[in-house]
Design an enzyme around this catalytic site. Sequence first.
Site, short mmCIF file in Angstrom:
data_model
loop_
_atom_site.label_atom_id
_atom_site.label_comp_id
_atom_site.label_asym_id
_atom_site.label_seq_id
_atom_site.Cartn_x
_atom_site.Cartn_y
_atom_site.Cartn_z
N VAL A 135 0.86 -1.19 0.00
CA VAL A 135 0.00 0.00 0.00
C VAL A 135 0.89 1.23 0.00
O VAL A 135 1.73 1.41 0.88
CB VAL A 135 -0.94 0.01 1.22
CG1 VAL A 135 -1.80 1.28 1.21
CG2 VAL A 135 -1.84 -1.22 1.22
N LYS A 136 0.69 2.08 -0.99
CA LYS A 136 1.52 3.28 -1.13
C LYS A 136 0.98 4.40 -0.24
O LYS A 136 -0.19 4.78 -0.34
CB LYS A 136 1.57 3.73 -2.59
CG LYS A 136 2.27 2.74 -3.49
CD LYS A 136 2.13 3.10 -4.96
CE LYS A 136 3.04 4.23 -5.35
NZ LYS A 136 3.02 4.45 -6.82
N ILE A 137 1.86 4.92 0.60
CA ILE A 137 1.52 5.98 1.54
C ILE A 137 2.49 7.14 1.30
O ILE A 137 3.70 6.92 1.20
CB ILE A 137 1.66 5.51 3.00
CG1 ILE A 137 0.84 4.24 3.27
CG2 ILE A 137 1.27 6.62 3.97
CD1 ILE A 137 -0.64 4.42 3.32
#
Length: 327
Positions: free
Chosen positions: A131-133
């Site tokens: 998951v890109k944060i």
Amino acid sequence: MSSQFEQLKLLSVLVCDTGDPELVKSSGSQDATTNPSLILKVAQEPKYQEMLTEAIAWGIRQNGDDVQTLTFVLDKIQVNFGLEILKCIPGRVSLEIDARLSFNTEAMVQRAIFLSELFVASGGDKKRLLVKIPGTWEGIQAVEILEKQGISCNVTLIFNLIQAIAAAKAKATLISPFVGRIYDWWIAAYGDEGYSIDTDPGVASVSNIYTYYKKFDIPTQIMAASFRSKEQVLALAGCDLLTVSPKLLDELKKDQSSVTKKLDVAEAKKLDVQPVELTESVFRFLMNEDAMATEKLAEGIRIFSGDTQILEAAVTEFIKQIAAQDA
């Protein structure tokens, strides 16, 4: 001699940076990354209409209000494309949460959990999802919470060593420093005279992060991103991962020149590097001192937010059309 692509695969994990599953399939890469900007380019192509329509129908069936329905649909679109991409590669795919949440830790945690659960419920393997944060202070605090819950994170929009250090402290699985956008800023600010690949500021930034991580045995992986040229990619041969556009991957496949390892763990350990004591105030001060990092982080969030809004507008029209057909 084998192609530069094949030689590079022996030194770094190659990742295809696109939202198009067909391009991922032909890339021969291990992993894939995507974002709202990349998905926006392909989501409305006729060949992907079925995935888009299915996501919209699923979102409507959740019986939320208009805002909730839009959120459901956007995340389902990402999941659908992510799952299709995973059919084409043996590794992982990175999907991104809404960039408009970049300064709200709790909201990012909730959205990332929802995206991860939706991914698994749709048939995905949680171990194959990143998951890109965004690399804001608030985003990195969200990463620390998510990693403890078993959600692997890719901290994106990295432009400064202090962001990388903070992500490592949060035990992020992976970070994405943006080579090309750093280079773009320096060219815009000071012109392109005097820069060679050996003095490229984007390449230098990733090299510095690599040295720091390997010097102190930090397990967080480095995935260099946002390349403007094949030469930038080759200048970081040996980096843990390199996420590269299909165009540049094709250039690497066509060139049979030799590839030299540029980043090396043993060499990094020899260098005299001092550890940085991280606090929130140190993070914010060092980011403020770095005009490039401050401006490019803000710009990146604006770009991803804008593309999400454009995608929302397109999805809203599709929802209206479906509602009209059912009326």
